[in-house]
Write a protein that holds these residues in place. Structure first.
Motif, PDB file in Angstrom:
ATOM      1  N   GLY A 199       0.818  -1.204   0.000  1.00  0.00           N
ATOM      2  CA  GLY A 199       0.000   0.000   0.000  1.00  0.00           C
ATOM      3  C   GLY A 199       0.847   1.246   0.000  1.00  0.00           C
ATOM      4  O   GLY A 199       1.987   1.234   0.483  1.00  0.00           O
ATOM      5  N   GLY A 200       0.298   2.313  -0.530  1.00  0.00           N
ATOM      6  CA  GLY A 200       1.022   3.565  -0.593  1.00  0.00           C
ATOM      7  C   GLY A 200       0.313   4.674   0.152  1.00  0.00           C
ATOM      8  O   GLY A 200      -0.595   4.439   0.955  1.00  0.00           O
ATOM      9  N   ARG A 201       0.708   5.904  -0.169  1.00  0.00           N
ATOM     10  CA  ARG A 201       0.123   7.069   0.481  1.00  0.00           C
ATOM     11  C   ARG A 201      -1.384   7.129   0.265  1.00  0.00           C
ATOM     12  O   ARG A 201      -2.139   7.643   1.083  1.00  0.00           O
ATOM     13  CB  ARG A 201       0.763   8.348  -0.068  1.00  0.00           C
ATOM     14  CG  ARG A 201       0.503   9.587   0.782  1.00  0.00           C
ATOM     15  CD  ARG A 201       0.719  10.864  -0.029  1.00  0.00           C
ATOM     16  NE  ARG A 201       2.012  10.880  -0.682  1.00  0.00           N
ATOM     17  CZ  ARG A 201       3.127  11.368  -0.131  1.00  0.00           C
ATOM     18  NH1 ARG A 201       3.088  11.878   1.075  1.00  0.00           N
ATOM     19  NH2 ARG A 201       4.265  11.355  -0.803  1.00  0.00           N
ATOM     20  N   GLY A 202      -1.847   6.560  -0.856  1.00  0.00           N
ATOM     21  CA  GLY A 202      -3.271   6.569  -1.175  1.00  0.00           C
ATOM     22  C   GLY A 202      -4.132   5.814  -0.181  1.00  0.00           C
ATOM     23  O   GLY A 202      -5.365   5.981  -0.169  1.00  0.00           O
ATOM     24  N   ALA A 277      -1.569  -3.243 -10.523  1.00  0.00           N
ATOM     25  CA  ALA A 277      -1.646  -1.908  -9.935  1.00  0.00           C
ATOM     26  C   ALA A 277      -3.095  -1.460  -9.819  1.00  0.00           C
ATOM     27  O   ALA A 277      -3.882  -1.619 -10.765  1.00  0.00           O
ATOM     28  CB  ALA A 277      -0.861  -0.912 -10.778  1.00  0.00           C
ATOM     29  N   ILE A 278      -3.435  -0.909  -8.652  1.00  0.00           N
ATOM     30  CA  ILE A 278      -4.764  -0.332  -8.418  1.00  0.00           C
ATOM     31  C   ILE A 278      -4.553   1.113  -7.998  1.00  0.00           C
ATOM     32  O   ILE A 278      -3.950   1.382  -6.948  1.00  0.00           O
ATOM     33  CB  ILE A 278      -5.523  -1.102  -7.324  1.00  0.00           C
ATOM     34  CG1 ILE A 278      -5.685  -2.576  -7.717  1.00  0.00           C
ATOM     35  CG2 ILE A 278      -6.879  -0.463  -7.063  1.00  0.00           C
ATOM     36  CD1 ILE A 278      -6.248  -3.455  -6.606  1.00  0.00           C
ATOM     37  N   ASN A 279      -5.028   2.049  -8.821  1.00  0.00           N
ATOM     38  CA  ASN A 279      -4.815   3.465  -8.543  1.00  0.00           C
ATOM     39  C   ASN A 279      -5.880   4.278  -9.266  1.00  0.00           C
ATOM     40  O   ASN A 279      -6.239   3.948 -10.402  1.00  0.00           O
ATOM     41  CB  ASN A 279      -3.413   3.891  -9.002  1.00  0.00           C
ATOM     42  CG  ASN A 279      -2.948   5.178  -8.353  1.00  0.00           C
ATOM     43  OD1 ASN A 279      -3.554   6.235  -8.545  1.00  0.00           O
ATOM     44  ND2 ASN A 279      -1.874   5.100  -7.576  1.00  0.00           N
ATOM     45  N   LYS A 280      -6.361   5.318  -8.645  1.00  0.00           N
ATOM     46  CA  LYS A 280      -7.404   6.126  -9.280  1.00  0.00           C
ATOM     47  C   LYS A 280      -6.859   7.101 -10.307  1.00  0.00           C
ATOM     48  O   LYS A 280      -7.617   7.654 -11.101  1.00  0.00           O
ATOM     49  CB  LYS A 280      -8.210   6.886  -8.222  1.00  0.00           C
ATOM     50  CG  LYS A 280      -7.440   7.935  -7.451  1.00  0.00           C
ATOM     51  CD  LYS A 280      -8.348   8.617  -6.434  1.00  0.00           C
ATOM     52  CE  LYS A 280      -7.608   9.692  -5.661  1.00  0.00           C
ATOM     53  NZ  LYS A 280      -8.481  10.338  -4.648  1.00  0.00           N
ATOM     54  N   ASP A 281      -5.520   7.296 -10.317  1.00  0.00           N
ATOM     55  CA  ASP A 281      -4.884   8.184 -11.292  1.00  0.00           C
ATOM     56  C   ASP A 281      -4.411   7.379 -12.487  1.00  0.00           C
ATOM     57  O   ASP A 281      -3.452   6.608 -12.402  1.00  0.00           O
ATOM     58  CB  ASP A 281      -3.699   8.900 -10.638  1.00  0.00           C
ATOM     59  CG  ASP A 281      -2.987   9.858 -11.601  1.00  0.00           C
ATOM     60  OD1 ASP A 281      -3.485  10.053 -12.731  1.00  0.00           O
ATOM     61  OD2 ASP A 281      -1.931  10.395 -11.216  1.00  0.00           O
ATOM     62  N   ALA A 282      -5.077   7.538 -13.615  1.00  0.00           N
ATOM     63  CA  ALA A 282      -4.741   6.773 -14.816  1.00  0.00           C
ATOM     64  C   ALA A 282      -3.344   7.088 -15.342  1.00  0.00           C
ATOM     65  O   ALA A 282      -2.761   6.300 -16.101  1.00  0.00           O
ATOM     66  CB  ALA A 282      -5.773   7.046 -15.912  1.00  0.00           C
ATOM     67  N   GLU A 283      -2.783   8.235 -14.941  1.00  0.00           N
ATOM     68  CA  GLU A 283      -1.455   8.642 -15.406  1.00  0.00           C
ATOM     69  C   GLU A 283      -0.348   8.261 -14.428  1.00  0.00           C
ATOM     70  O   GLU A 283       0.810   8.634 -14.632  1.00  0.00           O
ATOM     71  CB  GLU A 283      -1.430  10.160 -15.632  1.00  0.00           C
ATOM     72  CG  GLU A 283      -2.460  10.672 -16.618  1.00  0.00           C
ATOM     73  CD  GLU A 283      -2.280  10.051 -17.999  1.00  0.00           C
ATOM     74  OE1 GLU A 283      -1.119   9.896 -18.428  1.00  0.00           O
ATOM     75  OE2 GLU A 283      -3.297   9.711 -18.630  1.00  0.00           O
ATOM     76  N   GLY A 293      -3.528  -3.380 -14.827  1.00  0.00           N
ATOM     77  CA  GLY A 293      -3.821  -2.142 -14.129  1.00  0.00           C
ATOM     78  C   GLY A 293      -5.313  -1.909 -14.003  1.00  0.00           C
ATOM     79  O   GLY A 293      -6.071  -2.172 -14.951  1.00  0.00           O
ATOM     80  N   LEU A 294      -5.731  -1.443 -12.852  1.00  0.00           N
ATOM     81  CA  LEU A 294      -7.135  -1.131 -12.623  1.00  0.00           C
ATOM     82  C   LEU A 294      -7.230   0.313 -12.126  1.00  0.00           C
ATOM     83  O   LEU A 294      -6.717   0.656 -11.065  1.00  0.00           O
ATOM     84  CB  LEU A 294      -7.726  -2.079 -11.574  1.00  0.00           C
ATOM     85  CG  LEU A 294      -9.176  -1.815 -11.154  1.00  0.00           C
ATOM     86  CD1 LEU A 294     -10.115  -1.863 -12.362  1.00  0.00           C
ATOM     87  CD2 LEU A 294      -9.614  -2.830 -10.111  1.00  0.00           C
TER      88      LEU A 294
END
Length: 310
Positions: A199-202, A277-283, A293-294
């Protein structure tokens, strides 16, 4: 000349990274000796003797090696270095602590975190956070080398090396271990795990690690990791950190949740076999190395994923 590998152990068993270091040493030359320095560490020496490719085990069993202080360990290695052309250790926290001392005392350059052996004097190591591979040739009489464990297969069992007692020098008394606090977990150890959930800062806070990531790791039988940003924010202990200044890992499956993909983090996990990878930022840069990627809100994705896993 023979090659000396410094074993990392807990006085009863050999740590997995040492097995990778033995494989690297075997690619340098045929005769590999393994040094086990500790206190009441005969069981570790017996385990070392069974490692395939090890020709001899040197056992230094004395009270001053109980905590394997870098000063005492480096002095022991240097006292026995003349018989060897290469001194090798895994690039773990322990190896990174005492091996530079060995190189300094021998007045030679250390070759750090090699990932390949070209010839006995030429090695490949990553630089610029793993974005460039440098081929390094050394003319030093004794080559001091640390090994990136993820780059070499672990040596197997099947050896039958002789164990030879080694005279221990006096305690230098330069440092003393006052206390050791260990994070206890039923999950696999991070550097040896086949699956890692990081997990990261997100993640937002430490409670979300406990509420969302820990159940996922438990369902998958995975180790729990984190980015430096998450560690610096106090979400999890620093021994969870994956990255250039943390632990280098290469599991079969690496799931990065809420991790943007800073170069420091990618350097520690981009050799994983499959990256999700799961992240809300597509970039986010993490998607550049991800196999899957999701793009989505992790606070919606993780509960749905846990529900699917049952």
């Amino acid at each position: 000349m023979a090659i000396l590998v410094i074993a990392e152990h807990d006085n009863s068993s050999i740590k997995p990274a040492t097995l990778n270091a033995v494989t690297a040493a075997s690619k340098i030359g045929a005769e590999v000796h393994l040094l086990v320095a500790g206190s009441a560490c005969a069981p570790a020496a017996d385990a070392a003797a069974k490692i395939a490719g090890v020709g001899k085990v040197l056992l230094a069993d004395a009270a001053q090696f109980a905590d394997q202080s870098p000063e005492n360990l480096a002095a022991l290695v240097v006292a026995n270095a003349a018989a060897y052309g290469h001194i090798v250790a895994a690039a773990t926290t322990v190896g990174k602590n005492f091996m530079p001392r060995v190189a300094a005392l021998l007045d030679v350059a250390q070759i750090s975190e090699i990932v390949a052996v070209e010839t006995p004097d030429t090695f490949v190591r990553p630089i610029y956070a793993g974005n460039v591979l440098a081929t390094v040739q050394s003319s030093d009489a004794i080559k001091v080398i640390t090994v990136r464990a993820t780059a070499f297969e672990a040596a197997g069992e099947g050896g039958s090396a002789a164990v030879e007692n080694l005279a221990a020098a006096a305690d230098l008394g330069k440092s003393k271990l006052v206390n050791r606090e260990l994070t206890k977990s039923e999950r696999p150890e991070l550097t040896a795990a086949k699956i890692i959930v990081s997990g990261g800062r997100g993640m937002g806070n430490g409670d979300n690690f406990h509420r969302l990531l820990e159940p996922l790791a438990d369902r998958l039988g995975a180790a729990l990791g984190a980015s430096r940003a998450a560690v610096d924010a106090g979400y999890v202990p620093n021994d969870y950190q994956v990255g250039q200044t943390g632990k280098i890992v290469a599991p079969q499956l690496y799931i990065a949740v809420g991790i943007s993909g800073a170069i420091q983090h990618l350097a520690g996990m981009k050799d994983s076999k499959v990256i999700v990878a799961i992240n809300k930022d597509a970039e986010a840069p993490i998607f550049q190395v991800a196999d899957y990627g999701l793009v989505g809100d992790l606070f919606e994705v993780l509960p749905a994923l846990l529900a699917e896993l049952g």
